[in-house]
Design a protein around this motif. Structure first.
Motif, PDB file in Angstrom:
ATOM      1  N   CYS A 135       0.860  -1.174   0.000  1.00  0.00           N
ATOM      2  CA  CYS A 135       0.000   0.000   0.000  1.00  0.00           C
ATOM      3  C   CYS A 135       0.903   1.232   0.000  1.00  0.00           C
ATOM      4  O   CYS A 135       1.224   1.771   1.074  1.00  0.00           O
ATOM      5  N   PRO A 136       1.356   1.697  -1.167  1.00  0.00           N
ATOM      6  CA  PRO A 136       2.381   2.750  -1.239  1.00  0.00           C
ATOM      7  C   PRO A 136       1.830   4.153  -0.988  1.00  0.00           C
ATOM      8  O   PRO A 136       1.918   5.044  -1.835  1.00  0.00           O
ATOM      9  N   VAL A 137       1.267   4.340   0.192  1.00  0.00           N
ATOM     10  CA  VAL A 137       0.764   5.644   0.637  1.00  0.00           C
ATOM     11  C   VAL A 137       1.172   5.823   2.091  1.00  0.00           C
ATOM     12  O   VAL A 137       1.516   4.849   2.771  1.00  0.00           O
ATOM     13  N   PRO A 138       1.150   7.060   2.626  1.00  0.00           N
ATOM     14  CA  PRO A 138       1.457   7.243   4.050  1.00  0.00           C
ATOM     15  C   PRO A 138       0.466   6.471   4.922  1.00  0.00           C
ATOM     16  O   PRO A 138      -0.744   6.512   4.684  1.00  0.00           O
ATOM     17  N   LEU A 139       0.973   5.765   5.915  1.00  0.00           N
ATOM     18  CA  LEU A 139       0.140   4.960   6.809  1.00  0.00           C
ATOM     19  C   LEU A 139       0.382   5.382   8.252  1.00  0.00           C
ATOM     20  O   LEU A 139       1.517   5.671   8.633  1.00  0.00           O
ATOM     21  N   SER A 140      -0.674   5.395   9.045  1.00  0.00           N
ATOM     22  CA  SER A 140      -0.553   5.690  10.473  1.00  0.00           C
ATOM     23  C   SER A 140      -1.722   5.050  11.199  1.00  0.00           C
ATOM     24  O   SER A 140      -2.827   4.908  10.640  1.00  0.00           O
ATOM     25  N   ALA A 141      -1.489   4.649  12.451  1.00  0.00           N
ATOM     26  CA  ALA A 141      -2.512   3.970  13.243  1.00  0.00           C
ATOM     27  C   ALA A 141      -3.737   4.858  13.406  1.00  0.00           C
ATOM     28  O   ALA A 141      -3.642   6.055  13.655  1.00  0.00           O
ATOM     29  N   GLY A 142      -4.913   4.261  13.229  1.00  0.00           N
ATOM     30  CA  GLY A 142      -6.163   4.971  13.380  1.00  0.00           C
ATOM     31  C   GLY A 142      -6.713   5.565  12.107  1.00  0.00           C
ATOM     32  O   GLY A 142      -7.872   6.005  12.061  1.00  0.00           O
ATOM     33  N   THR A 143      -5.918   5.586  11.023  1.00  0.00           N
ATOM     34  CA  THR A 143      -6.364   6.162   9.752  1.00  0.00           C
ATOM     35  C   THR A 143      -7.300   5.214   9.018  1.00  0.00           C
ATOM     36  O   THR A 143      -7.071   4.004   8.968  1.00  0.00           O
ATOM     37  N   GLU A 144      -8.364   5.775   8.442  1.00  0.00           N
ATOM     38  CA  GLU A 144      -9.240   5.016   7.561  1.00  0.00           C
ATOM     39  C   GLU A 144      -8.973   5.455   6.126  1.00  0.00           C
ATOM     40  O   GLU A 144      -8.871   6.652   5.840  1.00  0.00           O
ATOM     41  N   LEU A 145      -8.842   4.489   5.227  1.00  0.00           N
ATOM     42  CA  LEU A 145      -8.516   4.837   3.839  1.00  0.00           C
ATOM     43  C   LEU A 145      -9.010   3.768   2.882  1.00  0.00           C
ATOM     44  O   LEU A 145      -9.286   2.630   3.282  1.00  0.00           O
ATOM     45  N   ASP A 146      -9.133   4.167   1.606  1.00  0.00           N
ATOM     46  CA  ASP A 146      -9.410   3.223   0.527  1.00  0.00           C
ATOM     47  C   ASP A 146      -8.080   2.703   0.003  1.00  0.00           C
ATOM     48  O   ASP A 146      -7.171   3.490  -0.282  1.00  0.00           O
ATOM     49  N   LEU A 147      -7.959   1.401  -0.124  1.00  0.00           N
ATOM     50  CA  LEU A 147      -6.728   0.821  -0.635  1.00  0.00           C
ATOM     51  C   LEU A 147      -6.501   1.233  -2.086  1.00  0.00           C
ATOM     52  O   LEU A 147      -7.460   1.420  -2.849  1.00  0.00           O
ATOM     53  N   PRO A 148      -5.233   1.389  -2.490  1.00  0.00           N
ATOM     54  CA  PRO A 148      -4.947   1.608  -3.915  1.00  0.00           C
ATOM     55  C   PRO A 148      -5.536   0.478  -4.754  1.00  0.00           C
ATOM     56  O   PRO A 148      -5.771  -0.628  -4.263  1.00  0.00           O
ATOM     57  N   ALA A 149      -5.752   0.769  -6.025  1.00  0.00           N
ATOM     58  CA  ALA A 149      -6.474  -0.162  -6.893  1.00  0.00           C
ATOM     59  C   ALA A 149      -5.864  -1.564  -6.915  1.00  0.00           C
ATOM     60  O   ALA A 149      -6.589  -2.562  -6.831  1.00  0.00           O
ATOM     61  N   ALA A 150      -4.538  -1.655  -7.020  1.00  0.00           N
ATOM     62  CA  ALA A 150      -3.902  -2.978  -7.110  1.00  0.00           C
ATOM     63  C   ALA A 150      -4.118  -3.783  -5.840  1.00  0.00           C
ATOM     64  O   ALA A 150      -4.442  -4.972  -5.889  1.00  0.00           O
ATOM     65  N   ALA A 151      -3.946  -3.135  -4.680  1.00  0.00           N
ATOM     66  CA  ALA A 151      -4.154  -3.834  -3.413  1.00  0.00           C
ATOM     67  C   ALA A 151      -5.618  -4.215  -3.236  1.00  0.00           C
ATOM     68  O   ALA A 151      -5.938  -5.310  -2.751  1.00  0.00           O
ATOM     69  N   ALA A 152      -6.536  -3.321  -3.648  1.00  0.00           N
ATOM     70  CA  ALA A 152      -7.963  -3.618  -3.526  1.00  0.00           C
ATOM     71  C   ALA A 152      -8.344  -4.840  -4.365  1.00  0.00           C
ATOM     72  O   ALA A 152      -9.084  -5.718  -3.905  1.00  0.00           O
ATOM     73  N   ARG A 153      -7.826  -4.908  -5.596  1.00  0.00           N
ATOM     74  CA  ARG A 153      -8.120  -6.068  -6.441  1.00  0.00           C
ATOM     75  C   ARG A 153      -7.610  -7.345  -5.807  1.00  0.00           C
ATOM     76  O   ARG A 153      -8.271  -8.389  -5.844  1.00  0.00           O
ATOM     77  N   HIS A 154      -6.423  -7.279  -5.235  1.00  0.00           N
ATOM     78  CA  HIS A 154      -5.835  -8.457  -4.601  1.00  0.00           C
ATOM     79  C   HIS A 154      -6.686  -8.923  -3.424  1.00  0.00           C
ATOM     80  O   HIS A 154      -6.947 -10.121  -3.261  1.00  0.00           O
ATOM     81  N   VAL A 155      -7.150  -7.982  -2.600  1.00  0.00           N
ATOM     82  CA  VAL A 155      -8.012  -8.329  -1.463  1.00  0.00           C
ATOM     83  C   VAL A 155      -9.295  -8.990  -1.956  1.00  0.00           C
ATOM     84  O   VAL A 155      -9.764  -9.993  -1.388  1.00  0.00           O
ATOM     85  N   GLN A 156      -9.862  -8.457  -3.033  1.00  0.00           N
ATOM     86  CA  GLN A 156     -11.107  -9.014  -3.553  1.00  0.00           C
ATOM     87  C   GLN A 156     -10.905 -10.403  -4.143  1.00  0.00           C
ATOM     88  O   GLN A 156     -11.735 -11.297  -3.954  1.00  0.00           O
ATOM     89  N   VAL A 157      -9.787 -10.588  -4.839  1.00  0.00           N
ATOM     90  CA  VAL A 157      -9.505 -11.901  -5.428  1.00  0.00           C
ATOM     91  C   VAL A 157      -9.403 -12.968  -4.337  1.00  0.00           C
ATOM     92  O   VAL A 157      -9.843 -14.114  -4.525  1.00  0.00           O
ATOM     93  N   LEU A 158      -8.848 -12.588  -3.195  1.00  0.00           N
ATOM     94  CA  LEU A 158      -8.704 -13.535  -2.088  1.00  0.00           C
ATOM     95  C   LEU A 158      -9.987 -13.684  -1.279  1.00  0.00           C
ATOM     96  O   LEU A 158     -10.016 -14.398  -0.277  1.00  0.00           O
ATOM     97  N   ARG A 159     -11.047 -12.982  -1.690  1.00  0.00           N
ATOM     98  CA  ARG A 159     -12.379 -13.112  -1.099  1.00  0.00           C
ATOM     99  C   ARG A 159     -12.414 -12.765   0.394  1.00  0.00           C
ATOM    100  O   ARG A 159     -13.094 -13.408   1.187  1.00  0.00           O
ATOM    101  N   HIS A 160     -11.676 -11.732   0.763  1.00  0.00           N
ATOM    102  CA  HIS A 160     -11.762 -11.252   2.139  1.00  0.00           C
ATOM    103  C   HIS A 160     -13.101 -10.572   2.373  1.00  0.00           C
ATOM    104  O   HIS A 160     -13.788 -10.153   1.423  1.00  0.00           O
ATOM    105  N   GLN A 161     -13.452 -10.445   3.653  1.00  0.00           N
ATOM    106  CA  GLN A 161     -14.723  -9.867   4.034  1.00  0.00           C
ATOM    107  C   GLN A 161     -14.510  -8.791   5.098  1.00  0.00           C
ATOM    108  O   GLN A 161     -13.461  -8.769   5.767  1.00  0.00           O
TER     109      GLN A 161
END
Length: 240
Positions: A6-32
């Motif tokens: 996830c090549p964006v700034p990260l910090s505890a407590g932050t809510e964010l939308d994953l970048p497109a590549a990471a989001a696709r990967h999460v969906q392919v793995l059928r996470h919930q």
């Protein structure tokens, strides 16, 4: 726990939308929603994150705790290589990233079969960068090696001075020293840059150019290795 780049700034407590590549990967793995995943942005360490929402093309997460874990080698090793053809270059990038290479420089050389320019070169660079990302997600690496734009060997050599304290060219020419001896002449953490050829190796003229540019000729032993094998063998020795 599944890991995602996830090549964006990260910090505890932050809510964010994953970048497109990471989001696709999460969906392919059928996470919930509610599943916990691991994120890393390539700057060291990693974060746990909880999935908040799964959309059709987006995934929202909440970043949780930071883990200050470092899995990178003590020595930074950079690899510049004449590109092997077809899927061998993909394989080389993948395995080098798994082993912990710091950066990769694809090169056109006299014996190169693969020739790239313009949009095709840019697309290949992006593809190889994605291969490196996927390898780091799989192996636990938290710093993704940079895949540089494709360059011509002669022009690249002219700008190579000062890139690392130790620069070596893999060579079969007379007078090449065993790599283990050359590495032993320097402190264990000394960064090193390896130059290796494609199928057929570097031409005699290119080998001479590399030496003139300050590269030390080194050998991996009496056997003639495939292009991708030689590059990885040098990498392993330097990281040992």
């Amino acid at each position: 726990m599944p890991r995602f780049h996830c090549p964006v700034p990260l910090s505890a407590g932050t809510e964010l939308d994953l970048p497109a590549a990471a989001a696709r990967h999460v969906q392919v793995l059928r996470h919930q929603p509610g599943d916990v995943i691991t994120l890393f942005n390539g700057e060291g360490g990693q974060w746990s994150a909880t999935i908040l929402r799964m959309g059709r093309s987006d995934v929202a997460v909440k970043v949780e705790a930071f883990e200050d874990v470092e899995r990178e080698p003590v020595r930074r090793v950079h690899l510049a290589m004449g590109m092997p053809a077809n899927e061998r270059m993909d394989w080389l990038v993948e395995k080098a990233a798994e082993l912990g290479v710091a950066s990769l420089q694809p090169l056109h050389t006299a014996h190169s079969v693969l020739r790239l320019s313009g949009d095709r070169a840019a697309k290949k660079q992006g593809h190889w960068q994605s291969v490196a990302v996927a390898a780091c997600e799989q192996c636990g690496g938290n710093r993704v090696p940079t895949v540089a734009p494709v360059a011509d060997l002669s022009a690249w050599l002219r700008g190579s001075e000062g890139l690392t304290p130790l620069r070596c060219v893999l060579s079969l020419a007379e007078g090449s020293r065993p790599l283990s001896e050359v590495l032993g002449d320097h402190p264990a953490g000394t960064p090193v840059l390896f130059l290796s050829g494609p199928e057929g190796g570097l031409s005699p003229q290119e080998d001479a150019q590399a030496r003139e540019a300050g590269f030390r000729p080194v050998t991996l032993g009496p056997r003639v290795l495939r292009a991708e094998t030689a590059a990885l063998a040098a990498l392993v020795q330097a990281l040992a």
